[in-house]
Design a protein around this motif. Structure first.
Motif, mmCIF file in Angstrom:
data_model
loop_
_atom_site.group_PDB
_atom_site.id
_atom_site.type_symbol
_atom_site.label_atom_id
_atom_site.label_comp_id
_atom_site.label_asym_id
_atom_site.label_seq_id
_atom_site.Cartn_x
_atom_site.Cartn_y
_atom_site.Cartn_z
ATOM 1 N N GLY A 141 0.819 -1.204 0.000
ATOM 2 C CA GLY A 141 0.000 0.000 0.000
ATOM 3 C C GLY A 141 0.849 1.248 0.000
ATOM 4 N N GLY A 142 0.213 2.369 0.305
ATOM 5 C CA GLY A 142 0.893 3.650 0.363
ATOM 6 C C GLY A 142 1.686 3.791 1.654
ATOM 7 N N PRO A 143 2.254 4.976 1.889
ATOM 8 C CA PRO A 143 3.042 5.187 3.104
ATOM 9 C C PRO A 143 2.286 4.854 4.384
ATOM 10 C CG PRO A 143 3.387 6.993 1.580
ATOM 11 C CD PRO A 143 2.284 6.154 0.988
ATOM 12 N N GLU A 144 0.952 5.032 4.346
ATOM 13 C CA GLU A 144 0.166 4.756 5.558
ATOM 14 C C GLU A 144 0.196 3.281 5.951
ATOM 15 O OE1 GLU A 144 -2.288 4.054 2.009
ATOM 16 O OE2 GLU A 144 -1.040 5.738 2.665
ATOM 17 N N TYR B 187 9.472 0.857 -2.959
ATOM 18 C CA TYR B 187 9.039 -0.130 -3.955
ATOM 19 C C TYR B 187 8.545 -1.410 -3.282
ATOM 20 C CZ TYR B 187 11.575 2.742 -7.398
ATOM 21 O OH TYR B 187 12.011 3.771 -8.191
ATOM 22 N N GLN B 188 9.239 -1.824 -2.219
ATOM 23 C CA GLN B 188 8.818 -3.034 -1.502
ATOM 24 C C GLN B 188 7.487 -2.803 -0.799
ATOM 25 O OE1 GLN B 188 12.392 -3.154 0.811
ATOM 26 N NE2 GLN B 188 13.370 -4.701 -0.477
ATOM 27 N N ARG B 189 7.340 -1.666 -0.154
ATOM 28 C CA ARG B 189 6.105 -1.338 0.573
ATOM 29 C C ARG B 189 4.898 -1.274 -0.358
ATOM 30 N NH1 ARG B 189 6.057 4.153 0.502
ATOM 31 N NH2 ARG B 189 4.410 3.861 -1.063
ATOM 32 N N SER B 190 5.111 -0.712 -1.556
ATOM 33 C CA SER B 190 3.992 -0.489 -2.477
ATOM 34 C C SER B 190 3.672 -1.706 -3.332
ATOM 35 C CB SER B 190 4.292 0.708 -3.382
ATOM 36 O OG SER B 190 5.422 0.434 -4.193
ATOM 37 N N GLY B 191 4.525 -2.724 -3.293
ATOM 38 C CA GLY B 191 4.266 -3.929 -4.078
ATOM 39 C C GLY B 191 4.936 -3.949 -5.430
ATOM 40 N N VAL B 192 5.699 -2.883 -5.778
ATOM 41 C CA VAL B 192 6.431 -2.864 -7.052
ATOM 42 C C VAL B 192 7.475 -3.982 -7.068
ATOM 43 C CG1 VAL B 192 7.994 -1.517 -8.518
ATOM 44 C CG2 VAL B 192 6.020 -0.413 -7.449
ATOM 45 N N TYR B 193 8.164 -4.146 -5.930
ATOM 46 C CA TYR B 193 9.100 -5.261 -5.759
ATOM 47 C C TYR B 193 8.432 -6.289 -4.847
ATOM 48 C CZ TYR B 193 13.025 -2.452 -7.590
ATOM 49 O OH TYR B 193 13.869 -1.695 -8.364
ATOM 50 N N PRO B 194 8.426 -7.551 -5.252
ATOM 51 C CA PRO B 194 7.732 -8.562 -4.446
ATOM 52 C C PRO B 194 8.465 -8.868 -3.147
ATOM 53 C CG PRO B 194 8.839 -9.591 -6.315
ATOM 54 C CD PRO B 194 8.987 -8.123 -6.499
ATOM 55 N N VAL B 195 7.728 -8.834 -2.048
ATOM 56 C CA VAL B 195 8.231 -9.265 -0.741
ATOM 57 C C VAL B 195 7.123 -10.071 -0.071
ATOM 58 C CG1 VAL B 195 9.799 -7.313 -0.410
ATOM 59 C CG2 VAL B 195 7.445 -7.138 0.393
ATOM 60 N N ALA C 24 7.544 6.762 10.164
ATOM 61 C CA ALA C 24 8.182 6.271 8.938
ATOM 62 C C ALA C 24 7.364 6.636 7.704
ATOM 63 C CB ALA C 24 8.386 4.759 9.013
ATOM 64 N N ALA C 25 6.039 6.710 7.854
ATOM 65 C CA ALA C 25 5.189 7.064 6.709
ATOM 66 C C ALA C 25 5.553 8.437 6.167
ATOM 67 C CB ALA C 25 3.710 7.025 7.116
ATOM 68 N N ALA C 26 5.832 9.388 7.060
ATOM 69 C CA ALA C 26 6.214 10.737 6.610
ATOM 70 C C ALA C 26 7.536 10.699 5.863
ATOM 71 C CB ALA C 26 6.302 11.683 7.806
ATOM 72 N N ALA C 27 8.469 9.867 6.327
ATOM 73 C CA ALA C 27 9.748 9.737 5.626
ATOM 74 C C ALA C 27 9.539 9.220 4.211
ATOM 75 C CB ALA C 27 10.675 8.811 6.404
ATOM 76 N N HIS C 28 8.669 8.224 4.053
ATOM 77 C CA HIS C 28 8.403 7.682 2.720
ATOM 78 C C HIS C 28 7.700 8.708 1.834
ATOM 79 C CE1 HIS C 28 9.022 3.080 2.780
ATOM 80 N NE2 HIS C 28 9.840 3.649 3.645
ATOM 81 N N ARG C 29 6.758 9.463 2.417
ATOM 82 C CA ARG C 29 6.078 10.495 1.623
ATOM 83 C C ARG C 29 7.085 11.535 1.121
ATOM 84 N NH1 ARG C 29 2.403 10.426 5.936
ATOM 85 N NH2 ARG C 29 0.611 9.096 5.468
ATOM 86 N N ASP C 30 7.961 11.963 2.008
ATOM 87 C CA ASP C 30 8.935 12.978 1.625
ATOM 88 C C ASP C 30 9.909 12.434 0.585
ATOM 89 O OD1 ASP C 30 7.695 14.686 3.364
ATOM 90 O OD2 ASP C 30 9.242 14.575 4.919
ATOM 91 N N LEU C 31 10.335 11.185 0.735
ATOM 92 C CA LEU C 31 11.261 10.600 -0.224
ATOM 93 C C LEU C 31 10.609 10.480 -1.599
ATOM 94 C CD1 LEU C 31 14.136 9.426 -0.363
ATOM 95 C CD2 LEU C 31 13.134 7.178 0.058
ATOM 96 N N GLU C 32 9.370 10.014 -1.615
ATOM 97 C CA GLU C 32 8.668 9.827 -2.897
ATOM 98 C C GLU C 32 8.332 11.147 -3.573
ATOM 99 O OE1 GLU C 32 6.341 5.614 -2.634
ATOM 100 O OE2 GLU C 32 5.611 7.155 -1.290
#
Length: 325
Positions: free
Chosen positions: A15-18, A50-58, A305-313
């Motif tokens: 999913g998204g950063p959340e 990419y891992q969190r969002s499902g782009v890379y399979p984990v 951590a969600a805020a860190a991912h939002r800022d990075l993206e």
């Protein structure tokens, strides 16, 4: 929290950063050749989005993170090279978005006395990458001219500084005036926008082209990178921020000047303890000498951590993002 539990970021499903949520988990036990580290700071890297969002399979549930630093609090039964109480950093762990993580002792890098947790956590992945690019993939010397994309970014910014430490001429590519100014501050000799950069590189090199072009952008820049490379020069593709380069006819390398092209990755450049130690020691020596500035663009508590991912993206940050304990 008891001594047997810790807080860690867990992604239950893509999913998204959340989707990044803090949970109580058991503190991991180090294996025979592993050490247990109490985290001081954790590096946030694009692969984790990419891992969190499902782009890379984990496999879910999933705790992200490969990079971090902290104090060793336990060692496995076969560990001899690392001791309890030592501070270490690594880019080769797993599940580092947590208060504790384990890592193979052979992949734990000693943190020099006096180095801050922020620097020690921000340096391993991007620093080791920049080091292998300029010292091994193409061994830069003072007479060389090098082009680097995303020159104000994490790897790019460190690479510019390492290239100037060697004495090479550096042509930096950036996408905004702010990032161009950063590249200049880091020591780049010339700073260019991306548009038609091959022609400008040729002008700056008397028509010859660069000895090496380091390209982390990929699809959008690769053809220009080849055009900017001199006869028998090297084009290094080390990322794909704009997408992957399409299938490629090798005969093009002939027509472009008998070029060399390589697509490296860090794992193949830290193949044993001697190589890993050499790279890390050169990096930490450069930091200690004041020749290498490790830029931190933002720090976040573990539960943000969600805020860190939002800022990075958002691509708006300059410098490393860290989760701090």
């Amino acid at each position: 929290m008891t001594h047997n539990t810790m807080q860690a970021v867990v992604v239950e499903q893509a999913g998204g950063p959340e989707a990044l949520r803090v949970r109580d988990l058991s503190v991991p036990e180090p294996g025979a050749r592993e050490v247990l580290v109490r985290a001081e700071a954790t590096g946030v890297n694009f692969i984790e989005t990419y891992q969190r969002s499902g782009v890379y399979p984990v496999s879910f549930p999933f705790t992200p993170g490969a990079e971090g630093c902290g104090e060793v609090v336990a060692v496995g039964s076969e560990v001899t090279e690392v001791s309890v109480g030592q501070r270490v950093a690594t880019a080769e762990a797993a599940r580092t978005y947590a208060q504790f993580f384990t890592v193979e002792a052979a992949r734990a890098l000693p943190v020099p006395a006096g180095m801050s947790a922020h620097t020690a956590a921000a340096l391993p992945l991007q620093g080791l990458t920049a080091h292998y690019l300029v010292r091994s993939t193409f061994e830069l010397a003072p007479h060389h001219t090098a082009v680097v994309t995303a020159a104000s970014g994490g790897v790019g910014g460190l690479a510019v500084q390492l290239m100037k430490r060697i004495g090479a001429t550096v042509i930096a590519l950036t996408s905004t005036p702010e990032k161009a100014e950063t590249a200049r501050e880091l020591g780049a000799d010339h700073v260019l926008p991306y548009e038609d950069f091959a022609e400008r590189v040729r002008e700056l090199t008397g028509g010859a082209g660069a000895d090496v072009v380091y390209d982390s952008v990929g699809r959008a820049t690769f053809d220009e990178s080849l055009r900017a490379t001199r006869v028998r020069g090297t084009t290094v593709l080390f990322g794909g921020a704009s997408g992957q380069v399409p299938l490629f006819d090798l005969q093009r390398l002939n027509g472009a000047g008998s070029l060399y092209v390589t697509r490296p990755s860090l794992a193949h450049y830290v193949r044993d303890a001697r190589e890993r130690s050499w790279r890390w020691t050169e990096l930490t020596d450069a930091v200690a000498a004041g020749d290498l500035t490790v830029r931190v663009g933002g720090t976040y508590p573990l539960d943000d951590a969600a805020a860190a991912h939002r800022d990075l993206e958002s691509r708006s940050t300059q410098g490393k993002l860290l989760l701090v304990q």
